[in-house]
Design a protein around this motif. Sequence first.
Motif, PDB file in Angstrom:
ATOM      1  N   ARG A 101       0.834  -1.204   0.000  1.00  0.00           N
ATOM      2  CA  ARG A 101       0.000   0.000   0.000  1.00  0.00           C
ATOM      3  C   ARG A 101       0.869   1.255   0.000  1.00  0.00           C
ATOM      4  N   VAL A 102       1.938   1.254   0.773  1.00  0.00           N
ATOM      5  CA  VAL A 102       2.847   2.401   0.810  1.00  0.00           C
ATOM      6  C   VAL A 102       3.513   2.544  -0.553  1.00  0.00           C
ATOM      7  N   GLY A 103       3.908   1.412  -1.153  1.00  0.00           N
ATOM      8  CA  GLY A 103       4.518   1.455  -2.488  1.00  0.00           C
ATOM      9  C   GLY A 103       3.548   2.016  -3.512  1.00  0.00           C
ATOM     10  N   ALA A 104       2.254   1.617  -3.419  1.00  0.00           N
ATOM     11  CA  ALA A 104       1.236   2.124  -4.352  1.00  0.00           C
ATOM     12  C   ALA A 104       1.045   3.625  -4.154  1.00  0.00           C
ATOM     13  N   PHE A 105       0.991   4.077  -2.900  1.00  0.00           N
ATOM     14  CA  PHE A 105       0.868   5.513  -2.628  1.00  0.00           C
ATOM     15  C   PHE A 105       2.091   6.267  -3.172  1.00  0.00           C
ATOM     16  N   ASP A 106       3.259   5.684  -2.961  1.00  0.00           N
ATOM     17  CA  ASP A 106       4.480   6.304  -3.433  1.00  0.00           C
ATOM     18  C   ASP A 106       4.452   6.437  -4.950  1.00  0.00           C
ATOM     19  N   GLU A 107       4.007   5.372  -5.643  1.00  0.00           N
ATOM     20  CA  GLU A 107       3.925   5.430  -7.108  1.00  0.00           C
ATOM     21  C   GLU A 107       2.924   6.493  -7.543  1.00  0.00           C
ATOM     22  N   ARG A 108       1.784   6.547  -6.852  1.00  0.00           N
ATOM     23  CA  ARG A 108       0.770   7.558  -7.189  1.00  0.00           C
ATOM     24  C   ARG A 108       1.321   8.960  -6.937  1.00  0.00           C
ATOM     25  N   LEU A 109       2.071   9.138  -5.850  1.00  0.00           N
ATOM     26  CA  LEU A 109       2.660  10.444  -5.549  1.00  0.00           C
ATOM     27  C   LEU A 109       3.697  10.822  -6.610  1.00  0.00           C
ATOM     28  N   VAL A 110       4.524   9.874  -7.020  1.00  0.00           N
ATOM     29  CA  VAL A 110       5.515  10.135  -8.061  1.00  0.00           C
ATOM     30  C   VAL A 110       4.799  10.490  -9.356  1.00  0.00           C
ATOM     31  N   SER A 111       3.734   9.753  -9.682  1.00  0.00           N
ATOM     32  CA  SER A 111       2.962  10.034 -10.897  1.00  0.00           C
ATOM     33  C   SER A 111       2.350  11.431 -10.831  1.00  0.00           C
ATOM     34  N   MET A 112       1.807  11.791  -9.660  1.00  0.00           N
ATOM     35  CA  MET A 112       1.213  13.135  -9.494  1.00  0.00           C
ATOM     36  C   MET A 112       2.288  14.207  -9.625  1.00  0.00           C
ATOM     37  N   GLU A 113       3.448  13.972  -9.025  1.00  0.00           N
ATOM     38  CA  GLU A 113       4.537  14.931  -9.125  1.00  0.00           C
ATOM     39  C   GLU A 113       4.951  15.126 -10.576  1.00  0.00           C
ATOM     40  N   GLN A 114       5.022  14.019 -11.313  1.00  0.00           N
ATOM     41  CA  GLN A 114       5.393  14.108 -12.730  1.00  0.00           C
ATOM     42  C   GLN A 114       4.323  14.876 -13.522  1.00  0.00           C
ATOM     43  N   SER A 115       3.045  14.582 -13.205  1.00  0.00           N
ATOM     44  CA  SER A 115       1.947  15.290 -13.886  1.00  0.00           C
ATOM     45  C   SER A 115       1.994  16.785 -13.562  1.00  0.00           C
ATOM     46  N   LEU A 116       2.228  17.096 -12.288  1.00  0.00           N
ATOM     47  CA  LEU A 116       2.302  18.506 -11.893  1.00  0.00           C
ATOM     48  C   LEU A 116       3.499  19.189 -12.544  1.00  0.00           C
ATOM     49  N   ALA A 117       4.632  18.496 -12.585  1.00  0.00           N
ATOM     50  CA  ALA A 117       5.809  19.078 -13.229  1.00  0.00           C
ATOM     51  C   ALA A 117       5.545  19.310 -14.708  1.00  0.00           C
ATOM     52  N   SER A 118       4.872  18.327 -15.333  1.00  0.00           N
ATOM     53  CA  SER A 118       4.546  18.460 -16.760  1.00  0.00           C
ATOM     54  C   SER A 118       3.570  19.622 -16.982  1.00  0.00           C
ATOM     55  N   MET A 119       2.549  19.709 -16.103  1.00  0.00           N
ATOM     56  CA  MET A 119       1.583  20.807 -16.223  1.00  0.00           C
ATOM     57  C   MET A 119       2.265  22.145 -15.958  1.00  0.00           C
ATOM     58  N   GLY A 120       3.165  22.161 -14.979  1.00  0.00           N
ATOM     59  CA  GLY A 120       3.894  23.391 -14.682  1.00  0.00           C
ATOM     60  C   GLY A 120       4.743  23.832 -15.863  1.00  0.00           C
ATOM     61  N   SER A 121       5.427  22.870 -16.486  1.00  0.00           N
ATOM     62  CA  SER A 121       6.241  23.193 -17.659  1.00  0.00           C
ATOM     63  C   SER A 121       5.371  23.701 -18.793  1.00  0.00           C
ATOM     64  N   ALA A 122       4.220  23.063 -18.994  1.00  0.00           N
ATOM     65  CA  ALA A 122       3.307  23.493 -20.059  1.00  0.00           C
ATOM     66  C   ALA A 122       2.766  24.891 -19.759  1.00  0.00           C
ATOM     67  N   ALA A 123       2.409  25.133 -18.490  1.00  0.00           N
ATOM     68  CA  ALA A 123       1.890  26.453 -18.118  1.00  0.00           C
ATOM     69  C   ALA A 123       2.978  27.505 -18.292  1.00  0.00           C
ATOM     70  N   GLU A 124       4.221  27.138 -17.903  1.00  0.00           N
ATOM     71  CA  GLU A 124       5.331  28.082 -18.044  1.00  0.00           C
ATOM     72  C   GLU A 124       5.601  28.377 -19.512  1.00  0.00           C
ATOM     73  N   ALA A 125       5.569  27.334 -20.350  1.00  0.00           N
ATOM     74  CA  ALA A 125       5.793  27.532 -21.788  1.00  0.00           C
ATOM     75  C   ALA A 125       4.681  28.390 -22.376  1.00  0.00           C
ATOM     76  N   SER A 126       3.444  28.158 -21.952  1.00  0.00           N
ATOM     77  CA  SER A 126       2.314  28.961 -22.443  1.00  0.00           C
ATOM     78  C   SER A 126       2.454  30.409 -21.994  1.00  0.00           C
ATOM     79  N   ALA A 127       2.836  30.600 -20.744  1.00  0.00           N
ATOM     80  CA  ALA A 127       3.025  31.957 -20.230  1.00  0.00           C
ATOM     81  C   ALA A 127       4.165  32.646 -20.975  1.00  0.00           C
ATOM     82  N   ASP A 128       5.250  31.915 -21.235  1.00  0.00           N
ATOM     83  CA  ASP A 128       6.365  32.489 -21.996  1.00  0.00           C
ATOM     84  C   ASP A 128       5.903  32.922 -23.384  1.00  0.00           C
ATOM     85  N   LYS A 129       5.107  32.069 -24.035  1.00  0.00           N
ATOM     86  CA  LYS A 129       4.601  32.422 -25.371  1.00  0.00           C
ATOM     87  C   LYS A 129       3.750  33.694 -25.303  1.00  0.00           C
ATOM     88  N   ARG A 130       2.867  33.731 -24.293  1.00  0.00           N
ATOM     89  CA  ARG A 130       1.990  34.897 -24.167  1.00  0.00           C
ATOM     90  C   ARG A 130       2.800  36.153 -23.858  1.00  0.00           C
TER      91      ARG A 130
END
Length: 123
Positions: free
Chosen positions: A7-36
Motif C-alpha cells: 500500500r505504501v509502495g502504491a501511494f508512493d507510485e501515485r505520488l511520483v505520478s502526481m509529481e510528474q503530472s504537476l511538473a509536466s503541467m507546470g512546464s506546459a503552463a510556463e511555456a504557455s506563459a512564456d509564449k503569451r
Amino acid sequence: EASVDKRVGAFDERLVSMEQSLASMGSAAEASADKRVNAIDERLASVEQSLVAVASAAEASVDTRVGAFDERLVSMEHSLATMGSAVEASADKRVNAIDERLASVEQSLVAVGSAPEASVDKR
C-alpha cells in the motif's frame, strides 16, 4: 507488513505520478506563459516603433511648418526694410524740397528787406 509495504509502495507510485503530472503541467503552463509574454512583448515593440514613427513624422511636420514661417518672416523683414528705405528716401526728398523752398523764401525776404534800405540810400 507486506500488505502495508504494498500500500505504501502504491501511494508512493501515485505520488511520483502526481509529481510528474504537476511538473509536466507546470512546464506546459510556463511555456504557455512564456509564449503569451513574448507575444505581448512583440506587440509592445510594434507599438513603440509606431509611436516613434508618428513622433518623427510629427516632428518633421512641425520643422517644415516652422521653416516655412521662418522663410515668411525673413521675407517680411526684407519687405519692411525695403519699404523703410523707400519711405526714408521719400521723406528725405520732401524735407530737401521744403528746405530748398525755405531757402528761397529766406532769400526773397532778404531781398525784400534790402530793397527799402537801398531805396532809402538812393534818396
